[in-house]
Design a protein around this motif. Structure first.
Motif, PDB file in Angstrom:
ATOM      1  N   GLY A   5      26.489   7.956  -4.183  1.00 47.98           N
ATOM      2  CA  GLY A   5      26.614   8.441  -5.549  1.00 47.98           C
ATOM      3  C   GLY A   5      28.036   8.371  -6.051  1.00 47.98           C
ATOM      4  N   MET A   6      28.972   8.725  -5.201  1.00 42.64           N
ATOM      5  CA  MET A   6      30.380   8.672  -5.591  1.00 42.64           C
ATOM      6  C   MET A   6      30.831   7.237  -5.799  1.00 42.64           C
ATOM      7  N   VAL A   7      30.381   6.339  -4.941  1.00 45.47           N
ATOM      8  CA  VAL A   7      30.770   4.937  -5.067  1.00 45.47           C
ATOM      9  C   VAL A   7      30.227   4.355  -6.364  1.00 45.47           C
ATOM     10  N   SER A   8      28.961   4.636  -6.671  1.00 48.62           N
ATOM     11  CA  SER A   8      28.379   4.091  -7.898  1.00 48.62           C
ATOM     12  C   SER A   8      29.035   4.711  -9.125  1.00 48.62           C
ATOM     13  N   LEU A   9      29.428   5.973  -9.033  1.00 46.93           N
ATOM     14  CA  LEU A   9      30.091   6.634 -10.154  1.00 46.93           C
ATOM     15  C   LEU A   9      31.437   5.988 -10.431  1.00 46.93           C
ATOM     16  N   ARG A  10      32.149   5.622  -9.396  1.00 49.62           N
ATOM     17  CA  ARG A  10      33.454   4.991  -9.571  1.00 49.62           C
ATOM     18  C   ARG A  10      33.340   3.578 -10.106  1.00 49.62           C
ATOM     19  N   ARG A  11      32.224   2.934  -9.866  1.00 50.64           N
ATOM     20  CA  ARG A  11      32.042   1.556 -10.335  1.00 50.64           C
ATOM     21  C   ARG A  11      31.647   1.488 -11.803  1.00 50.64           C
ATOM     22  N   ARG A  12      31.194   2.603 -12.365  1.00 49.25           N
ATOM     23  CA  ARG A  12      30.757   2.598 -13.755  1.00 49.25           C
ATOM     24  C   ARG A  12      31.945   2.360 -14.675  1.00 49.25           C
ATOM     25  N   ARG A  13      31.622   1.783 -15.792  1.00 52.94           N
ATOM     26  CA  ARG A  13      32.666   1.530 -16.775  1.00 52.94           C
ATOM     27  C   ARG A  13      33.130   2.839 -17.403  1.00 52.94           C
ATOM     28  N   PRO A  14      34.358   2.858 -17.894  1.00 52.32           N
ATOM     29  CA  PRO A  14      34.874   4.081 -18.522  1.00 52.32           C
ATOM     30  C   PRO A  14      34.022   4.559 -19.699  1.00 52.32           C
ATOM     31  N   PHE A  15      33.417   3.625 -20.436  1.00 56.12           N
ATOM     32  CA  PHE A  15      32.568   4.007 -21.572  1.00 56.12           C
ATOM     33  C   PHE A  15      31.385   4.837 -21.103  1.00 56.12           C
ATOM     34  N   GLN A  16      30.757   4.427 -20.004  1.00 51.58           N
ATOM     35  CA  GLN A  16      29.611   5.170 -19.490  1.00 51.58           C
ATOM     36  C   GLN A  16      30.021   6.566 -19.038  1.00 51.58           C
ATOM     37  N   LEU A  17      31.182   6.666 -18.417  1.00 53.50           N
ATOM     38  CA  LEU A  17      31.658   7.975 -17.992  1.00 53.50           C
ATOM     39  C   LEU A  17      31.950   8.862 -19.189  1.00 53.50           C
ATOM     40  N   MET A  18      32.490   8.277 -20.247  1.00 56.05           N
ATOM     41  CA  MET A  18      32.778   9.029 -21.456  1.00 56.05           C
ATOM     42  C   MET A  18      31.478   9.558 -22.071  1.00 56.05           C
ATOM     43  N   VAL A  19      30.453   8.720 -22.110  1.00 53.62           N
ATOM     44  CA  VAL A  19      29.160   9.126 -22.672  1.00 53.62           C
ATOM     45  C   VAL A  19      28.557  10.254 -21.837  1.00 53.62           C
ATOM     46  N   LEU A  20      28.606  10.126 -20.524  1.00 46.97           N
ATOM     47  CA  LEU A  20      28.068  11.182 -19.661  1.00 46.97           C
ATOM     48  C   LEU A  20      28.820  12.491 -19.846  1.00 46.97           C
ATOM     49  N   ARG A  21      30.127  12.403 -19.993  1.00 48.02           N
ATOM     50  CA  ARG A  21      30.940  13.591 -20.198  1.00 48.02           C
ATOM     51  C   ARG A  21      30.580  14.266 -21.525  1.00 48.02           C
ATOM     52  N   ARG A  22      30.401  13.461 -22.570  1.00 43.81           N
ATOM     53  CA  ARG A  22      30.066  14.014 -23.878  1.00 43.81           C
ATOM     54  C   ARG A  22      28.652  14.594 -23.906  1.00 43.81           C
ATOM     55  N   LEU A  23      27.732  13.971 -23.198  1.00 45.36           N
ATOM     56  CA  LEU A  23      26.377  14.526 -23.111  1.00 45.36           C
ATOM     57  C   LEU A  23      26.393  15.870 -22.403  1.00 45.36           C
ATOM     58  N   ARG A  24      27.207  15.977 -21.372  1.00 50.12           N
ATOM     59  CA  ARG A  24      27.326  17.237 -20.651  1.00 50.12           C
ATOM     60  C   ARG A  24      27.855  18.333 -21.584  1.00 50.12           C
ATOM     61  N   GLU A  25      28.832  18.006 -22.414  1.00 49.44           N
ATOM     62  CA  GLU A  25      29.369  18.962 -23.380  1.00 49.44           C
ATOM     63  C   GLU A  25      28.327  19.314 -24.435  1.00 49.44           C
ATOM     64  N   LEU A  26      27.556  18.313 -24.870  1.00 49.67           N
ATOM     65  CA  LEU A  26      26.522  18.539 -25.876  1.00 49.67           C
ATOM     66  C   LEU A  26      25.451  19.487 -25.345  1.00 49.67           C
ATOM     67  N   LYS A  27      25.106  19.356 -24.067  1.00 48.81           N
ATOM     68  CA  LYS A  27      24.118  20.242 -23.459  1.00 48.81           C
ATOM     69  C   LYS A  27      24.594  21.692 -23.467  1.00 48.81           C
ATOM     70  N   LYS A  28      25.909  21.894 -23.393  1.00 46.13           N
ATOM     71  CA  LYS A  28      26.442  23.256 -23.421  1.00 46.13           C
ATOM     72  C   LYS A  28      26.348  23.866 -24.809  1.00 46.13           C
ATOM     73  N   ILE A  29      26.453  23.031 -25.856  1.00 43.97           N
ATOM     74  CA  ILE A  29      26.494  23.529 -27.230  1.00 43.97           C
ATOM     75  C   ILE A  29      25.103  23.761 -27.793  1.00 43.97           C
ATOM     76  N   VAL A  30      24.204  22.807 -27.588  1.00 41.89           N
ATOM     77  CA  VAL A  30      22.874  22.847 -28.197  1.00 41.89           C
ATOM     78  C   VAL A  30      21.947  23.711 -27.350  1.00 41.89           C
ATOM     79  N   PRO A  31      21.263  24.674 -27.992  1.00 47.66           N
ATOM     80  CA  PRO A  31      20.302  25.476 -27.232  1.00 47.66           C
ATOM     81  C   PRO A  31      19.194  24.577 -26.675  1.00 47.66           C
TER      82      PRO A  31
ATOM     83  N   ALA B 154      15.801  13.564 -24.575  1.00 48.81           N
ATOM     84  CA  ALA B 154      15.490  14.955 -24.901  1.00 48.81           C
ATOM     85  C   ALA B 154      16.711  15.675 -25.465  1.00 48.81           C
ATOM     86  N   VAL B 155      17.876  15.412 -24.901  1.00 52.66           N
ATOM     87  CA  VAL B 155      19.097  16.053 -25.405  1.00 52.66           C
ATOM     88  C   VAL B 155      19.374  15.623 -26.834  1.00 52.66           C
ATOM     89  N   LEU B 156      19.241  14.344 -27.116  1.00 53.13           N
ATOM     90  CA  LEU B 156      19.489  13.853 -28.473  1.00 53.13           C
ATOM     91  C   LEU B 156      18.449  14.369 -29.454  1.00 53.13           C
TER      92      LEU B 156
END
Length: 78
Positions: free
Chosen positions: A13-39, A50-52
């Motif tokens: 999992g860590m290896v595949s996470l490091r291989r992902r492009r920065p854009f994908q990591l940015m999207v995952l990070r923003r989705l995680r933040e969105l999950k905190k805001i939206v009930p 579902a989150v969107l």
């Protein structure tokens, strides 16, 4: 498990996470933040669709509340 050298072990999992492009990591990070805001209701672990969808519904509900509050403000002159 992937091993590097003799003492460092990195899971797949860590290896595949490091291989992902920065854009994908940015999207995952923003989705995680969105999950905190939206009930989320009862489902805390939801997929991207579902989150969107929940976010869109939450935005519509907020817009409705703003419209109601504006009308009440017009009526009562606040």
């Amino acid at each position: 498990m992937v091993t590097k050298g003799k003492s460092i072990k990195i899971s797949r999992g860590m290896v595949s996470l490091r291989r992902r492009r920065p854009f994908q990591l940015m999207v995952l990070r923003r989705l995680r933040e969105l999950k905190k805001i939206v009930p989320a209701g009862t489902r805390r672990k939801a997929d991207v669709d579902a989150v969107l969808r929940q976010t869109a519904e939450y935005i519509c509900a907020l817009e409705l509340k703003v419209a109601i509050l504006r009308r009440l403000s017009d009526i009562y002159g606040v």
